[in-house]
Enzyme design. Structure first.
Site, PDB file in Angstrom:
ATOM      1  N   SER A 106     -56.885  34.721  -8.089  1.00 44.67           N
ATOM      2  CA  SER A 106     -56.395  33.958  -9.242  1.00 44.67           C
ATOM      3  C   SER A 106     -55.844  34.840 -10.362  1.00 44.67           C
ATOM      4  CB  SER A 106     -57.522  33.059  -9.744  1.00 44.67           C
ATOM      5  OG  SER A 106     -57.028  32.117 -10.681  1.00 44.67           O
TER       6      SER A 106
ATOM      7  N   ASP B 167     -56.345  23.191  -2.655  1.00 47.00           N
ATOM      8  CA  ASP B 167     -55.702  23.821  -3.818  1.00 47.00           C
ATOM      9  C   ASP B 167     -54.182  23.712  -3.673  1.00 47.00           C
ATOM     10  OD1 ASP B 167     -55.291  25.265  -6.144  1.00 47.00           O
ATOM     11  OD2 ASP B 167     -55.598  27.208  -5.188  1.00 47.00           O
TER      12      ASP B 167
ATOM     13  N   HIS C 213     -59.641  26.011  -5.508  1.00 46.52           N
ATOM     14  CA  HIS C 213     -58.921  27.198  -5.978  1.00 46.52           C
ATOM     15  C   HIS C 213     -59.731  28.483  -5.757  1.00 46.52           C
ATOM     16  CE1 HIS C 213     -56.186  29.633  -8.182  1.00 46.52           C
ATOM     17  NE2 HIS C 213     -57.025  29.874  -9.174  1.00 46.52           N
TER      18      HIS C 213
END
Length: 285
Positions: free
Chosen positions: A166, A226, A252
């Site tokens: 991320s 996601d 995610h």
């Protein structure tokens, strides 16, 4: 006779029967196989043996607090804390550098057991607490240049596999792009990068021009739930040597939602990264 967690076998001279193993100061160890012929083993040779009824001793791994002080061009530093787990013998295994997402920290990798698992398999594992913009404000280091400053300050950080979930894509992707643009190769640059694990990273679209020329193997993972980041990360498929997985029952933070799936494919991929490292070292490319 010691059976290591990786399946390798370590034999010490004191433990072996005299008629089986003797020591030669010049050549290393001499083993007499069943047919009576001598086999000499140097320091880099591997002996494969079949072990029956052996006791396997579990290696105890210690996760330690570490602090790094990357420098900018003016010699100004920022303190970066983290965690590290080291195997008893690392050899030429890559170092796995674990970054983290916005809501997490280096501690996340200890909680998941990733640090310990990596060390048990012979990898040096380092998880960093990434600095904030405020942390970096007293230096010229930015998120784009942080990993370069770190590896330039610590030359021992080489043969690296970078794991970037991320938010940490904003650290990892500019770093990889800088190496490719400056040196023409991520692998042949200082430091040597042998792999990239991209876990639904940010900053993909703004650096999309990088991916077709990225010359290291990449492991790409997105949670099956996601959808937003899967679409945003589609440009990563332009990396020539990539393994792409949708993580089942995951959002995610796919590595946290399904750590068993993540760890299984991570270790499969690390074997590929090691093979790539050996191939490039042999060819000198």
């Amino acid at each position: 006779l010691t059976v290591l967690s990786s399946g390798a076998v370590s034999i010490s001279e004191e433990e072996a029967a005299p008629e089986v193993l003797s020591h030669d100061d010049r050549l290393g160890f001499k083993v007499t196989p069943g047919d009576g012929e001598d086999l000499y083993l140097g320091g880099s040779d591997v002996l494969q043996v079949q072990v029956k009824d052996a006791y396997v001793e579990e290696e105890e791994i210690t996760v330690e607090d570490v602090v790094y002080y990357p420098e900018d061009v003016m010699g100004r530093t920022v303190a970066v804390h983290g965690l590290a787990a080291r195997p008893s013998v690392q050899g030429s295994m890559p170092t796995v550098l674990l970054l983290h997402g916005q809501s997490y920290s280096a501690e996340t990798w200890r909680e998941l057991g990733t640090l310990e698992l990596l060390a048990k398999e012979g990898f040096r594992a380092i998880a960093l607490d990434l600095p904030s913009l405020q942390d970096l404000s007293g230096t010229s280091i930015t998120t784009d240049t942080f990993l370069w400053s770190l590896t330039a300050t610590y030359p021992s950080l080489k043969n690296i596999v970078v794991v970037s979930p991320s938010m940490s894509g904003s650290f990892a992707i500019p770093f990889l792009e800088y190496l490719v643009v400056t040196y023409g190769s991520a692998f042949r640059s200082p430091p040597t990068i042998v792999g990239w694990v991209a876990l639904a990273p940010v900053s993909v679209h703004t650096h999309a021009i990088l991916f077709p020329s990225l010359d290291i193997p990449a492991l790409l993972m997105f949670g099956e739930n996601d959808e937003k980041f899967r679409k945003a990360g589609s440009a990563l498929l332009e990396i020539p040597n990539n393994d792409y997985f949708l993580v089942p029952n995951a959002g995610h933070a796919c590595y946290r939602d399904n750590p068993e799936f993540f760890h299984s494919h991570l270790f499969d991929y690390l074997a590929k990264a090691r093979a790539f490292q050996r191939m490039r070292n042999r060819t000198g490319q």
